[in-house]
Scaffold this active site. Sequence first.
Site, short mmCIF file in Angstrom:
data_model
loop_
_atom_site.label_atom_id
_atom_site.label_comp_id
_atom_site.label_asym_id
_atom_site.label_seq_id
_atom_site.Cartn_x
_atom_site.Cartn_y
_atom_site.Cartn_z
N HIS A 53 1.09 -1.36 -0.18
CA HIS A 53 -0.10 -0.22 -0.48
C HIS A 53 0.87 1.16 -0.36
CE1 HIS A 53 -3.79 2.36 1.60
NE2 HIS A 53 -2.71 2.67 1.38
N HIS A 55 1.17 5.43 -2.31
CA HIS A 55 1.25 6.37 -2.61
C HIS A 55 2.31 6.46 -3.75
CE1 HIS A 55 -3.59 5.80 -1.95
NE2 HIS A 55 -2.65 5.54 -0.09
N ARG A 57 1.71 8.82 -6.16
CA ARG A 57 1.21 10.17 -6.81
C ARG A 57 1.22 10.13 -8.35
NH1 ARG A 57 -1.72 10.50 -2.71
NH2 ARG A 57 -0.67 10.85 -1.21
N HIS A 227 -5.29 -0.80 5.95
CA HIS A 227 -5.13 0.00 7.29
C HIS A 227 -6.35 -0.06 8.12
CE1 HIS A 227 -7.93 2.64 4.53
NE2 HIS A 227 -6.62 2.67 4.07
N ASP A 300 1.18 2.32 3.45
CA ASP A 300 -0.31 4.12 2.68
C ASP A 300 0.94 4.99 2.57
OD1 ASP A 300 -2.25 4.98 2.10
OD2 ASP A 300 -3.16 4.85 4.66
N PHE A 318 -5.00 15.03 4.11
CA PHE A 318 -4.74 13.72 4.88
C PHE A 318 -3.29 12.88 3.90
CE2 PHE A 318 -9.51 13.41 4.48
CZ PHE A 318 -9.70 13.05 6.05
ZN LIG Z 1 -6.88 3.93 1.96
ZN LIG Z 2 -3.73 4.68 1.33
#
Ligand SMILES: [Zn+2]
Ligand SMILES: [Zn+2]
Lengths: 426, 317
Positions: A53, A55, A57, A227, A300, A318
């Site tokens: 997991h 990101h 971008r 998560h 995450d 976030f």
């Molecule tokens: Zn999420």
């Molecule tokens: Zn995420």
Amino acid sequence: MTTIIRGAKILGGETADLLVEDGVIAEIGRVSAEGDEIDAAGLVALPGLVDLHVHFREPGGEQAETVATGSRAAAQGGFTAVFAMANTSPVADSVAVVELVHDLGRRAGLVDVRPIGAVTVGLHGERLAELGLMARSRANVRVFSDDGKCVHDPLLMRRALEYVRPFGGVVAQHAQEPRLTENAVMHESELSGRLGLPGWPSVAEESIIARDALLAEQTDSRVHVCHVSTAGSVDIVRWAKARGISITAEVTPHHLMLTEELLAGYDPLYKVNPPLRRDEDVFALREAVADGTIDIVATDHAPHADEMKRTSFEDAAFGMVGLESALPVVLKTLVEPGHIEIADVARVLSSAPAAIGGLTGYREPLAVGAPANITLVDTADSSVFTTERLAGRSLNSPFLGIELPGRVQHVLHNGYRTVAEGKVVE
Amino acid sequence: MKHLLTGALRREDAISLLDAAEDMHEVQDRQLKKLPALRGRTVVNAFFENSTRTRSSFEIAGKWLSADVINVSGSASSVKKGESLRDTVLTLAAMGIDGIVMRHGDSGAAQLAADWLDVSFPSVRVINAGDGAHEHPTQALLDAFALRRRLFGAQSRGRGLDGVRIAIAGDIAHSRVARSNALLLPALGAEVTFVGPPTLLPPGADTWNTTVTTDFDAVLQQPLDALMMLRVQLERQRGAFVPSVGEYIVGWSLTDERRAKLDDDTVIMHPGPMNRGLEISSRAAEGLQSAVLEQVTSGVSLRMAVLYSLIAGEEPQ
Ligand SMILES: [Zn+2]
Ligand SMILES: [Zn+2]
């Protein structure tokens, strides 16, 4: 090409040499061959870490991270494979975008970047994305998620689960009931009441997990819970596993360590979704990793450019970066207190996430004949975590200034050195 | 006290502000209202969220102290154009101002502004003129000031509100006025009761230094020195807080019938702007018991006292 790793503690246990030939672990024991040597005396050898997991971008958010800079962050943290979430711009809901991300990962060449496909077109939660075509593409997608948003429509969730089953796919759910969390920015609690910030109640996560567990049972398909953040969610996952449902769950390093009290000064650095919760949740999550209810730790990793965090708490984005600090936080929150052994780290940060994501080569940690994905860690090191340890483009780490154990010294990815002496090899 | 961010003040600090406001109040009765106290000082009213009444009150307070008052409104400010809140605050400070009066729709905005300024422009004072659903400390102070004058008249100076019973009714959950009062009034010795629909009480309100109940009529049966009605915002109805306006009125409005049951000397307060006929009837708002306009007048005196005590003590930049 031959590399010999001298004198590493294999999974924290016996000391041995590792012989790496042609990108494969050729021998473990007393190696007499000659080649490139890595002095691993005192270091622990782990399999290359796998993050289900992150990101990255790209495309669309390159000011915060790219596949190349994210790959650097991953390598720095000891990872050799990552699964990149679909909430890019454009969304990874098509063959074109998942193949783009896949190719960018290859070009960066530091870790395997496995794109995650969106469940629904544009993450809008209205109709299914072309899941089968993404699975058949050269990106070979097996994990599907609308992460950032919840697949809240129960019929769509059911259809997605049914549809991915024949090709061994899994739906990774960001469990957040949207109506219960409108405008929500922090855990709903006595503190949110005092701070006047809209609360994100635990039930908004737990109710979706319960529903999805039942849908996975109904469809005989696999669901993965992203998560997990509450003690109640742990109870539900535990119940579902006991019932034989194909459910897996992840926890982030920050939810294993940090709590909502950090929000008292409204610092947007600590704004994350799901939010930081209470001490009792942190303890329940740690125990859940120990007893196997939670299968994996996933970061995450959510980079944000400075300006997205230099604003009011409610206005800020976030997310936190986590790749470079993941292993140290796992050592601090799970290994040091005795919840798990170092050898279990190989499971929760490598073999188990690889298995959930359908990634081959990680089944047995550090097995002879397997691809040489190896992370060498100085577990005796303990130092204050600083921005010098961050190798990605963004600095939004909540662990800066905190003393953490463990430092990744060397990483081999398919036999190639991606990290040497604690620095990413360009 | 460097900034005024919260109603959580020490008793002695709160009383000295209220007493300073008494001094300012006397000035208001003069024909020539201007004091030279803040001559040469610049105060920026940075209102990222509109509020004509609070902005005007601060503006008048600043001008009567001879400060240069500059208004920056939400539409004129650059926040909407992508400049971060931090950049906007630091840019204003870099122009050499002495104080920033800040209203923002997000909770914690004033606190963050103070944190940023403490690093780069430590002489600039921040006055929180309302941050999201969090706090509105000058409102709580002016409520305390107006109530103290009502109860003790010329004997107000030096006093707290010891043993004074105050009920605050309505949408507590979204009210910054309620939060600041819940911190300030008990510090002055008052006993505060919150009453409202169960859906409009904040999580954990039972841990605050107040009594919490949903039964308005039961509250009104107890002796009360003051009853403060809060504004109810119907646009929050997507949140499904109450079934209907009618049901809200039956349960929690200060109707003529309820007002008739109050003791004659119970002071009726409202921070404004009022929704007449919703949380308060017109007669309740305007009767002799009502302190609504005194609250407005008190607001200027109290804000003069706040500006004076935070800014006048410092050397000009
Ligand atoms: Zn999420
Ligand atoms: Zn995420």
